[in-house]
Motif scaffolding. Structure first.
Motif, PDB file in Angstrom:
ATOM      1  N   TYR A 155       0.857  -1.183   0.000  1.00 28.73           N
ATOM      2  CA  TYR A 155       0.000   0.000   0.000  1.00 28.73           C
ATOM      3  C   TYR A 155       0.895   1.236   0.000  1.00 28.73           C
ATOM      4  O   TYR A 155       1.795   1.366   0.846  1.00 28.73           O
ATOM      5  N   GLY A 156       0.658   2.143  -0.948  1.00 28.69           N
ATOM      6  CA  GLY A 156       1.490   3.333  -1.045  1.00 28.69           C
ATOM      7  C   GLY A 156       2.775   3.040  -1.800  1.00 28.69           C
ATOM      8  O   GLY A 156       2.975   1.963  -2.362  1.00 28.69           O
ATOM      9  N   ASN A 172       1.820   5.438  -7.735  1.00 27.02           N
ATOM     10  CA  ASN A 172       0.960   4.796  -8.730  1.00 27.02           C
ATOM     11  C   ASN A 172      -0.507   5.124  -8.423  1.00 27.02           C
ATOM     12  O   ASN A 172      -0.835   5.579  -7.325  1.00 27.02           O
ATOM     13  N   PRO A 173      -1.410   4.860  -9.367  1.00 26.67           N
ATOM     14  CA  PRO A 173      -2.817   5.234  -9.177  1.00 26.67           C
ATOM     15  C   PRO A 173      -3.652   4.198  -8.434  1.00 26.67           C
ATOM     16  O   PRO A 173      -4.867   4.400  -8.277  1.00 26.67           O
ATOM     17  N   SER A 195       5.270  -1.626 -14.423  1.00 16.60           N
ATOM     18  CA  SER A 195       6.027  -0.394 -14.705  1.00 16.60           C
ATOM     19  C   SER A 195       6.286   0.422 -13.436  1.00 16.60           C
ATOM     20  O   SER A 195       7.115   1.345 -13.449  1.00 16.60           O
ATOM     21  N   TYR A 196       5.562   0.119 -12.365  1.00 20.41           N
ATOM     22  CA  TYR A 196       5.737   0.867 -11.111  1.00 20.41           C
ATOM     23  C   TYR A 196       6.651   0.155 -10.109  1.00 20.41           C
ATOM     24  O   TYR A 196       6.904   0.689  -9.027  1.00 20.41           O
ATOM     25  N   VAL A 197       7.125  -1.040 -10.462  1.00 23.85           N
ATOM     26  CA  VAL A 197       7.869  -1.864  -9.503  1.00 23.85           C
ATOM     27  C   VAL A 197       9.243  -2.220 -10.057  1.00 23.85           C
ATOM     28  O   VAL A 197       9.379  -2.561 -11.240  1.00 23.85           O
ATOM     29  N   SER A 198      10.257  -2.137  -9.196  1.00 24.07           N
ATOM     30  CA  SER A 198      11.610  -2.549  -9.582  1.00 24.07           C
ATOM     31  C   SER A 198      12.233  -3.383  -8.460  1.00 24.07           C
ATOM     32  O   SER A 198      11.825  -3.286  -7.290  1.00 24.07           O
TER      33      SER A 198
END
Length: 229
Positions: A155-156, A172-173, A195-198
């Protein structure tokens, strides 16, 4: 009576029961043995995996055999891919299994009763039901000898570190982002969130024993997916 449940449906719902099975067999490790000229013994190449295992459940239907048997076969053959498999003799575990089919029935008492064997092709893991519970903690104890690949709900945004493995989630949205560490995929419901995670590693695992966990996100829930072989 013993109970067998496949993809949430018990065979007793079809009037069927099982006597015993081979669930205590263990899967074969995938290894190759190579003979080398001039060297005693074989070179072992370990492919770092276990093979699937077939488990057979001898079953019977005590009354109204043929219609109950036909309905049970229709249900089992309608299921595609790996599904959850549970059975009475290991109440704290479950497997992921595929119904193999090709069942031969042995009707008895003028077709009033009958026996048959249900074959399932199972993944090698015996998953612990205790590993299905999401946990928020600064430390997790893996009670098995095997590294597990958890499902992580973040979360967040921010970073999460498990031992030396770090996951970073960008702004992220979504309400949350799920990260399936078995396939290294990130999503929120049907939405792709990769695309929001690495990651700073090719895989994220909870090793056997103690695992330290730190993060600066709003909340992190880890479903550990403990398993044994």
């Amino acid at each position: 009576m013993n109970e067998l449940i496949f993809n949430g449906k018990a065979i007793s719902e079809f009037g069927a029961f099982y006597d015993s099975h081979q669930a205590f067999n263990t899967p074969e490790r995938d290894m190759e043995y190579v003979e080398i000229l001039g060297r005693d013994g074989d070179l072992i190449i370990d492919n770092d995996r276990f093979k699937n295992i077939e488990i057979n459940f001898p079953c019977y239907i005590p009354t109204d055999f043929l219609p109950k048997y036909r309905t049970l076969m229709a249900y089992l053959n309608s299921q595609r891919g790996y599904k959850r498999l549970e059975y009475s003799q290991e109440p704290d575990h479950y497997r992921l299994a595929s119904f193999a089919g090709n069942v031969e029935a042995n009707p008895l008492q003028l077709h009033r009763a009958g026996r048959f064997t249900l074959p399932f092709i199972c993944k090698p893991q015996r998953y612990l039901k205790s590993g299905e519970i999401p946990v928020s903690a600064s430390e997790l104890w893996n009670p098995t000898y095997f590294d597990s690949h958890p499902l992580i709900r973040c979360y967040g945004s921010g970073s999460l570190t498990i031992n030396s493995q770090t996951i970073t989630v960008a702004s992220n949205p979504y309400e949350y982002v799920d990260i399936d560490c078995d396939i290294m995929d990130a999503f929120c419901g049907a939405n792709n969130a990769n695309s929001y995670v690495s990651f700073n590693t090719d895989s994220v695992v909870l090793k056997s024993g103690t695992n330290g966990i730190t993060h600066n996100m709003t909340k992190v829930e880890i479903t550990p997916r403990w398993y044994e072989i």
